[in-house]
Design a protein around this motif. Structure first.
Motif, PDB file in Angstrom:
ATOM      1  N   GLU A  62       0.855  -1.181   0.000  1.00 41.85           N
ATOM      2  CA  GLU A  62       0.000   0.000   0.000  1.00 41.85           C
ATOM      3  C   GLU A  62       0.889   1.227   0.000  1.00 41.85           C
ATOM      4  O   GLU A  62       2.016   1.193   0.503  1.00 41.85           O
ATOM      5  CB  GLU A  62      -0.929   0.009   1.203  1.00 41.85           C
ATOM      6  CG  GLU A  62      -0.224   0.104   2.550  1.00 41.85           C
ATOM      7  CD  GLU A  62      -1.222   0.206   3.700  1.00 41.85           C
ATOM      8  OE1 GLU A  62      -2.416   0.351   3.426  1.00 41.85           O
ATOM      9  OE2 GLU A  62      -0.779   0.179   4.863  1.00 41.85           O
ATOM     10  N   THR A  63       0.412   2.303  -0.594  1.00 41.68           N
ATOM     11  CA  THR A  63       1.157   3.574  -0.610  1.00 41.68           C
ATOM     12  C   THR A  63       0.362   4.610   0.174  1.00 41.68           C
ATOM     13  O   THR A  63      -0.870   4.527   0.274  1.00 41.68           O
ATOM     14  CB  THR A  63       1.376   4.073  -2.047  1.00 41.68           C
ATOM     15  OG1 THR A  63       0.106   4.258  -2.700  1.00 41.68           O
ATOM     16  CG2 THR A  63       2.214   3.072  -2.839  1.00 41.68           C
ATOM     17  N   TYR A  64       1.109   5.560   0.747  1.00 39.08           N
ATOM     18  CA  TYR A  64       0.454   6.620   1.525  1.00 39.08           C
ATOM     19  C   TYR A  64       1.356   7.849   1.527  1.00 39.08           C
ATOM     20  O   TYR A  64       2.567   7.761   1.285  1.00 39.08           O
ATOM     21  CB  TYR A  64       0.179   6.135   2.952  1.00 39.08           C
ATOM     22  CG  TYR A  64       1.414   5.726   3.717  1.00 39.08           C
ATOM     23  CD1 TYR A  64       2.062   6.618   4.591  1.00 39.08           C
ATOM     24  CD2 TYR A  64       1.951   4.446   3.585  1.00 39.08           C
ATOM     25  CE1 TYR A  64       3.205   6.243   5.289  1.00 39.08           C
ATOM     26  CE2 TYR A  64       3.084   4.062   4.280  1.00 39.08           C
ATOM     27  CZ  TYR A  64       3.702   4.956   5.139  1.00 39.08           C
ATOM     28  OH  TYR A  64       4.834   4.591   5.818  1.00 39.08           O
ATOM     29  N   GLU A  65       0.749   9.009   1.775  1.00 38.26           N
ATOM     30  CA  GLU A  65       1.469  10.279   1.795  1.00 38.26           C
ATOM     31  C   GLU A  65       1.986  10.567   3.196  1.00 38.26           C
ATOM     32  O   GLU A  65       1.253  10.466   4.176  1.00 38.26           O
ATOM     33  CB  GLU A  65       0.564  11.421   1.340  1.00 38.26           C
ATOM     34  CG  GLU A  65       0.134  11.340  -0.113  1.00 38.26           C
ATOM     35  CD  GLU A  65       1.275  11.688  -1.064  1.00 38.26           C
ATOM     36  OE1 GLU A  65       2.284  12.291  -0.604  1.00 38.26           O
ATOM     37  OE2 GLU A  65       1.167  11.345  -2.264  1.00 38.26           O
ATOM     38  N   GLN A  66       3.268  10.872   3.293  1.00 38.04           N
ATOM     39  CA  GLN A  66       3.885  11.320   4.543  1.00 38.04           C
ATOM     40  C   GLN A  66       5.103  12.157   4.157  1.00 38.04           C
ATOM     41  O   GLN A  66       6.203  11.649   4.018  1.00 38.04           O
ATOM     42  CB  GLN A  66       4.308  10.121   5.407  1.00 38.04           C
ATOM     43  CG  GLN A  66       4.861  10.530   6.767  1.00 38.04           C
ATOM     44  CD  GLN A  66       5.195   9.332   7.640  1.00 38.04           C
ATOM     45  OE1 GLN A  66       4.463   8.349   7.640  1.00 38.04           O
ATOM     46  NE2 GLN A  66       6.299   9.414   8.366  1.00 38.04           N
ATOM     47  N   GLU A  67       4.867  13.479   3.979  1.00 40.04           N
ATOM     48  CA  GLU A  67       5.864  14.394   3.429  1.00 40.04           C
ATOM     49  C   GLU A  67       6.098  14.073   1.956  1.00 40.04           C
ATOM     50  O   GLU A  67       6.117  14.963   1.114  1.00 40.04           O
ATOM     51  CB  GLU A  67       7.201  14.337   4.185  1.00 40.04           C
ATOM     52  CG  GLU A  67       7.079  14.739   5.652  1.00 40.04           C
ATOM     53  CD  GLU A  67       8.386  14.590   6.388  1.00 40.04           C
ATOM     54  OE1 GLU A  67       9.351  14.072   5.772  1.00 40.04           O
ATOM     55  OE2 GLU A  67       8.440  14.957   7.561  1.00 40.04           O
ATOM     56  N   SER A  68       6.277  12.808   1.636  1.00 43.09           N
ATOM     57  CA  SER A  68       6.367  12.339   0.248  1.00 43.09           C
ATOM     58  C   SER A  68       5.622  11.002   0.179  1.00 43.09           C
ATOM     59  O   SER A  68       5.104  10.513   1.186  1.00 43.09           O
ATOM     60  CB  SER A  68       7.824  12.170  -0.184  1.00 43.09           C
ATOM     61  OG  SER A  68       8.474  11.183   0.611  1.00 43.09           O
ATOM     62  N   LEU A  69       5.601  10.417  -0.997  1.00 45.83           N
ATOM     63  CA  LEU A  69       4.874   9.161  -1.163  1.00 45.83           C
ATOM     64  C   LEU A  69       5.701   8.014  -0.594  1.00 45.83           C
ATOM     65  O   LEU A  69       6.866   7.828  -0.950  1.00 45.83           O
ATOM     66  CB  LEU A  69       4.584   8.905  -2.645  1.00 45.83           C
ATOM     67  CG  LEU A  69       3.663   7.718  -2.943  1.00 45.83           C
ATOM     68  CD1 LEU A  69       2.273   7.943  -2.339  1.00 45.83           C
ATOM     69  CD2 LEU A  69       3.561   7.479  -4.448  1.00 45.83           C
ATOM     70  N   TYR A  70       5.073   7.246   0.319  1.00 46.78           N
ATOM     71  CA  TYR A  70       5.718   6.106   0.962  1.00 46.78           C
ATOM     72  C   TYR A  70       5.052   4.795   0.472  1.00 46.78           C
ATOM     73  O   TYR A  70       3.911   4.796  -0.003  1.00 46.78           O
ATOM     74  CB  TYR A  70       5.574   6.181   2.484  1.00 46.78           C
ATOM     75  CG  TYR A  70       6.627   7.016   3.163  1.00 46.78           C
ATOM     76  CD1 TYR A  70       7.532   6.429   4.043  1.00 46.78           C
ATOM     77  CD2 TYR A  70       6.718   8.392   2.930  1.00 46.78           C
ATOM     78  CE1 TYR A  70       8.490   7.195   4.689  1.00 46.78           C
ATOM     79  CE2 TYR A  70       7.682   9.160   3.563  1.00 46.78           C
ATOM     80  CZ  TYR A  70       8.574   8.549   4.445  1.00 46.78           C
ATOM     81  OH  TYR A  70       9.546   9.302   5.068  1.00 46.78           O
ATOM     82  N   ALA A  71       5.779   3.721   0.645  1.00 47.74           N
ATOM     83  CA  ALA A  71       5.249   2.386   0.335  1.00 47.74           C
ATOM     84  C   ALA A  71       5.576   1.437   1.490  1.00 47.74           C
ATOM     85  O   ALA A  71       6.633   1.546   2.109  1.00 47.74           O
ATOM     86  CB  ALA A  71       5.847   1.848  -0.957  1.00 47.74           C
ATOM     87  N   ARG A  72       4.660   0.523   1.775  1.00 50.30           N
ATOM     88  CA  ARG A  72       4.922  -0.513   2.779  1.00 50.30           C
ATOM     89  C   ARG A  72       4.158  -1.778   2.387  1.00 50.30           C
ATOM     90  O   ARG A  72       3.166  -1.719   1.646  1.00 50.30           O
ATOM     91  CB  ARG A  72       4.499  -0.051   4.165  1.00 50.30           C
ATOM     92  CG  ARG A  72       3.017   0.217   4.329  1.00 50.30           C
ATOM     93  CD  ARG A  72       2.713   0.796   5.697  1.00 50.30           C
ATOM     94  NE  ARG A  72       1.317   1.226   5.805  1.00 50.30           N
ATOM     95  CZ  ARG A  72       0.876   2.064   6.727  1.00 50.30           C
ATOM     96  NH1 ARG A  72       1.713   2.592   7.619  1.00 50.30           N
ATOM     97  NH2 ARG A  72      -0.412   2.394   6.774  1.00 50.30           N
ATOM     98  N   ALA A  73       4.630  -2.903   2.879  1.00 51.12           N
ATOM     99  CA  ALA A  73       4.005  -4.191   2.538  1.00 51.12           C
ATOM    100  C   ALA A  73       2.655  -4.318   3.214  1.00 51.12           C
ATOM    101  O   ALA A  73       2.480  -3.897   4.358  1.00 51.12           O
ATOM    102  CB  ALA A  73       4.914  -5.345   2.949  1.00 51.12           C
ATOM    103  N   ASN A  74       1.715  -4.907   2.521  1.00 55.92           N
ATOM    104  CA  ASN A  74       0.402  -5.166   3.085  1.00 55.92           C
ATOM    105  C   ASN A  74       0.460  -6.348   4.054  1.00 55.92           C
ATOM    106  O   ASN A  74       1.484  -7.042   4.157  1.00 55.92           O
ATOM    107  CB  ASN A  74      -0.586  -5.485   1.963  1.00 55.92           C
ATOM    108  CG  ASN A  74      -1.505  -4.310   1.683  1.00 55.92           C
ATOM    109  OD1 ASN A  74      -1.632  -3.401   2.499  1.00 55.92           O
ATOM    110  ND2 ASN A  74      -2.145  -4.324   0.521  1.00 55.92           N
ATOM    111  N   ASP A  75      -0.651  -6.581   4.744  1.00 58.93           N
ATOM    112  CA  ASP A  75      -0.754  -7.763   5.607  1.00 58.93           C
ATOM    113  C   ASP A  75      -0.419  -9.011   4.784  1.00 58.93           C
ATOM    114  O   ASP A  75      -0.871  -9.168   3.648  1.00 58.93           O
ATOM    115  CB  ASP A  75      -2.177  -7.864   6.164  1.00 58.93           C
ATOM    116  CG  ASP A  75      -2.321  -9.020   7.123  1.00 58.93           C
ATOM    117  OD1 ASP A  75      -2.012  -8.845   8.309  1.00 58.93           O
ATOM    118  OD2 ASP A  75      -2.734 -10.105   6.661  1.00 58.93           O
ATOM    119  N   LEU A  76       0.355  -9.914   5.363  1.00 59.52           N
ATOM    120  CA  LEU A  76       0.882 -11.054   4.603  1.00 59.52           C
ATOM    121  C   LEU A  76      -0.138 -12.156   4.367  1.00 59.52           C
ATOM    122  O   LEU A  76       0.083 -13.010   3.501  1.00 59.52           O
ATOM    123  CB  LEU A  76       2.097 -11.643   5.325  1.00 59.52           C
ATOM    124  CG  LEU A  76       3.346 -10.746   5.388  1.00 59.52           C
ATOM    125  CD1 LEU A  76       4.465 -11.493   6.092  1.00 59.52           C
ATOM    126  CD2 LEU A  76       3.779 -10.338   3.982  1.00 59.52           C
TER     127      LEU A  76
END
Length: 357
Positions: A62-76
């Motif tokens: 999933e991607t989200y805004e935090q100062e810039s665009l961030y990415a992190r892994a979804n629930d496995l």
């Protein structure tokens, strides 16, 4: 599994090379700016946003805004469930490919040729476990051990099991003894030369493979009465009739059961000629209607086509023509034939010599 193997496996699971590389990078970095993901992975800057967008649509990140665009892994859970499902489908496909290669379906044709002996013995085990009246086998000691559980189950059900065991060069020391054979078969004989593997079940099904010294490895699976009849005569004349019995459950005193009408005729013809009253019970099939039929009465005649001396022959091969019994019942005389009977009223599946007086 190292990074390269992991990305390659994800590619096999359906991700593109860029998607696999980006996803592994996100897993390693945790939550990270998209620009950082691009720097660490091998994905070019102009492509990173499209690649991550595709991964997000597929549920991997999933991607989200935090100062810039961030990415992190979804629930496995969703990802691992998907990969496990793919793995199960691949495993199932592998097993089905192997089954289709090894085991052409007997139902598709009356005779199937297979390429591995393992296929032959697996079908033999299945056929024996489904047997209702009779099983005839010619096999070596090792194959006897493999089929022992199926043979025991058939014998427990009341199936007549005739077992011809062959040993290399006539070596009798490796033969199972009477204790080993008890509860496994009705009768066993020892053939002192190497022989093919043959299993014949209920006059309909056959499994055949040449002996180990054969040039080619193949097997034949048969689901047909006519073809099986040929194998049955081969079994009687070469694997059974000429060889010495090493174990039997048969009693010389009535009641005595017969599966093959020829052995019954051989035994009762002299009794009838000597004036004895022979009472028989026949379980079989009405040749006109195809229904099960039981006939019980006193034997009045035997029918043996061929030379006059055939009726006194010891070997069943001498009874190669028409063989029959005439039984006097309360409803009149009934002609009984053997396997494939057409002119007689009843095809016998089991004959019981009830009494002799």
């Amino acid at each position: 599994m190292d990074r390269a193997e992991l990305t390659e496996t994800l590619e096999d699971a359906g991700l593109s090379p860029y998607q696999a590389d980006a996803y592994v990078t996100v897993l390693e970095l945790g939550a990270a700016p998209v620009t950082r993901v691009a720097d660490v992975s091998g994905v070019p800057d102009p492509r990173i946003y499209d690649v991550l967008r595709d991964l997000e649509s597929a549920g991997y990140i999933e991607t989200y805004e935090q100062e810039s665009l961030y990415a992190r892994a979804n629930d496995l859970d969703e990802i691992t469930d998907d990969l496990e499902s793919r793995a199960k489908r691949l495993t199932a496909a592998t097993e089905e490919i192997e089954r289709r290669w090894n085991e052409p379906s007997v139902e598709r044709s009356t005779v199937s040729i297979v390429t591995r002996f393992e296929t032959v013995i697996k079908n033999a085990d299945e056929f024996i476990r489904e047997a209702e009246t009779q099983v005839n086998l010619s096999l070596g000691v090792d194959h006897f051990e493999r089929l022992r559980p199926a043979l025991r189950a058939a014998t427990d059900r009341g199936v007549r099991v005739n077992l011809s065991i062959h040993t290399p060069d006539g070596d009798g020391e490796v033969l199972p003894d009477a204790e080993d054979l008890a509860g496994i078969c009705s009768e066993a004989r020892h053939r002192r030369v190497p022989s093919p593997f043959v299993v014949i079940v209920d006059r309909t099904k056959t499994c055949f493979a040449p002996h180990a010294g054969s040039t080619n490895e193949y097997g034949v699976l048969v689901d047909d009465r006519t073809h099986t009849y040929v194998f049955y005569w081969y079994f009687l004349t070469t694997q059974w009739d000429a060889w010495k019995s090493i174990y039997t459950t048969r009693d010389d005193e009535p009641p005595i059961d017969y599966i093959d009408i020829r052995y019954c005729v051989r035994d009762v013809a002299p009794l009838l000629r000597d004036g004895a009253t022979v009472r028989l019970r026949i379980e079989g099939t009405d040749t006109e209607s195809g229904d099960d039929r039981v006939v019980e009465g006193v034997l009045s005649d035997v029918v043996v086509a061929g030379d006059d001396d055939a009726v006194d022959a010891d070997t069943v091969a001498s009874y190669g023509g028409r063989v029959g019994l005439v039984v006097e019942t309360d409803g009149g005389p009934v002609e009984v034939g053997g396997w494939g009977a057409m002119v007689e009223a009843v095809e016998a599946h089991r004959i019981t010599l009830v009494s002799v007086a």
